[in-house]
Design a protein around this motif. Structure first.
Motif, PDB file in Angstrom:
ATOM      1  N   GLN A 124       0.840  -1.190   0.000  1.00  0.00           N
ATOM      2  CA  GLN A 124       0.000   0.000   0.000  1.00  0.00           C
ATOM      3  C   GLN A 124       0.880   1.246   0.000  1.00  0.00           C
ATOM      4  O   GLN A 124       1.827   1.335   0.781  1.00  0.00           O
ATOM      5  N   VAL A 140      -1.590  -1.160  -4.156  1.00  0.00           N
ATOM      6  CA  VAL A 140      -2.763  -0.381  -3.779  1.00  0.00           C
ATOM      7  C   VAL A 140      -2.309   1.033  -3.449  1.00  0.00           C
ATOM      8  O   VAL A 140      -1.421   1.227  -2.616  1.00  0.00           O
ATOM      9  N   HIS A 194      -3.393   4.861  -2.219  1.00  0.00           N
ATOM     10  CA  HIS A 194      -4.368   5.743  -1.574  1.00  0.00           C
ATOM     11  C   HIS A 194      -3.868   7.178  -1.669  1.00  0.00           C
ATOM     12  O   HIS A 194      -2.675   7.443  -1.527  1.00  0.00           O
ATOM     13  N   SER A 223      -5.803   5.349   5.688  1.00  0.00           N
ATOM     14  CA  SER A 223      -6.162   4.762   4.397  1.00  0.00           C
ATOM     15  C   SER A 223      -7.641   4.402   4.312  1.00  0.00           C
ATOM     16  O   SER A 223      -8.247   4.509   3.242  1.00  0.00           O
ATOM     17  N   THR A 228      -9.066   5.669  -2.790  1.00  0.00           N
ATOM     18  CA  THR A 228      -8.244   4.615  -3.373  1.00  0.00           C
ATOM     19  C   THR A 228      -8.266   4.735  -4.886  1.00  0.00           C
ATOM     20  O   THR A 228      -9.324   4.868  -5.503  1.00  0.00           O
TER      21      THR A 228
END
Length: 426
Positions: free
Chosen positions: A280, A309, A311, A369, A375
């Protein structure tokens, strides 16, 4: 206010690209220290009370390095604390960056100097046509060491914009308080970088065995100080990230304000996601520098397609420089993951091997997050893909080679200089 003569606080000019006094580059290669207590400090609300309380209790010495010090309520409180400490006989050394602290008034600095505070400016320069030109190779570290017994390091400057009551532009940021053997390394480093004489490598680790006023229990955290300079430690922080990501097995979270790393680090982030690590990234969604957001977004497609991922933190400007890997590796410090921090500025981070700290940092970032971020979706059929590809390619390579391009600018050697009031008169 009339400025007092500063001969008593002046020090010889020190070329900061060269290790001063007895501290050779080899001396400044620090290892892991066990038995530490590490406390995560989130934003100015947690950081300033801890730092200011430690300074008020100082008996012998305060060493401070900061990129930014403003004449606001935080800066005035810091000034008053340092003045009081110096007047009661505490040795106080304040090393300030000439760009980030370039707007401090002569009166503000003179009040510190008159009290006996050793005020040093890193690469000060006057404005040219109303514009500051000393943009590159900044002293970007944020370090405080008090009595060689408690240390603070992170990304938080001494300015009111790190407090929530500043408004929508208040910064989200992190630092740590360290108590234990690793403080000896922080102290040695801060002394050496400020131009003070330091013991040889053999002698600097002598411990002060008196009970610390900041903790009542023994810590067991592993801590290592790492830094980058423009001599022999150019890539230490970047290499630490690359090594940790190459060993990641389960999770990796990076929260960084200015994200535009080189290809090697990007590839390691992507490779970790490819082998099943939950990776992330938390980036700026409400940037204080718009170019930083635009540059980071040029990398999104490259990372998203392999499962990273991403954010974007949208509640307020993200200023943090923290990361964690798996359950026991973390880093907190001043270094962004962009060309300025990784290739030009003077930076410092701590690496931390401590499960409890790792979990605490993970929980704080998880709240960000899940509740304060958007996202980024993977866009498999983007519009204007050829245009995006072309612009992304150009921006990527310009930023990647940015440090080399700055070599075309007029050369100068940044130096740490004592404050002299006449130099600040305008």
């Amino acid at each position: 206010m009339n400025s007092a003569p500063l001969e008593k606080v002046a020090v010889a000019h020190i070329a900061t690209d060269q290790p001063p006094d007895e501290a050779s580059a080899r001396d400044l290669d620090y290892g892991w220290q066990s038995g530490n207590q590490i406390e995560l400090l989130e934003n100015g609300e947690a950081y300033f009370p801890k730092v200011f309380d430690a300074m008020r209790q100082a008996q012998r010495e305060i060493l401070l390095e900061t990129f930014i010090l403003f004449e606001d309520k935080v800066g005035h409180e810091l000034r008053d604390i340092l003045v009081d400490a110096a007047r009661r006989g505490v040795k106080v050394v304040a090393s300030l960056d000439g760009f980030g602290c370039g707007e401090l008034s002569p009166a503000f600095l003179a009040e510190l100097a008159e009290a006996g505070v050793i005020v040093q400016m890193f690469d000060p320069a006057s404005k040219t046509l109303g514009i500051r030109t000393n943009w590159f190779r900044r002293l970007h570290r944020k370090i405080v060491v008090v009595d060689a017994r408690v240390g603070f390091i992170g990304g938080i400057n001494f300015s009111a914009d790190h407090l929530g009551d500043y408004g929508p532009e208040a910064k989200q940021d992190y630092a740590v308080q360290v108590v234990g053997p690793a403080v000896a390394d922080l102290h040695h480093f801060a002394l050496a970088q400020s131009g003070r004489k330091v013991r040889s490598r053999r002698g600097w680790r002598r411990r002060d065995r008196r009970p610390s006023p900041w903790t009542s229990a023994d810590g067991d955290g592993l801590v290592r100080l790492i830094y980058r300079d423009n001599v022999q430690h150019r890539d230490d922080i970047e290499e630490a990230y690359i090594h940790a990501l190459s060993k990641a097995q389960r999770r990796a979270v990076i929260a960084n304000a200015y994200f535009f790393p080189g290809y090697r680090l990007l590839r390691e982030i992507r490779n970790a996601a490819r082998r099943g690590v939950h990776v992330q990234l938390i980036m700026q969604g409400q940037p204080d520098v718009l170019l930083a957001k635009l540059a980071a977004r040029m990398l999104y497609d490259y990372l998203l397609k392999d499962g990273v991922v991403i954010h974007e933190y949208c509640q307020r400007p993200l200023h943090g420089k923290v990361a964690l890997v798996d359950d026991d590796w973390s880093t907190v410090g001043s270094s962004n993951l962009d060309p300025l921090s990784l290739s030009l500025n003077l930076e410092a981070n701590v690496l931390i091997r401590d499960r409890a700290f790792n979990q605490q940092l993970y929980e704080r970032l998880d709240v960000l997050s899940k509740h304060h971020c958007q996202t980024m979706p993977e866009n498999r059929t983007p519009r204007l893909w050829l245009w995006r590809l072309t612009v992304g390619f150009l921006v990527f390579h310009v930023m990647r080679h940015f440090p080399a391009l700055t070599g075309w600018l007029p050369a100068h050697k940044p130096r740490l200089k004592p404050f002299e009031s006449r130099a600040h008169d305008r």
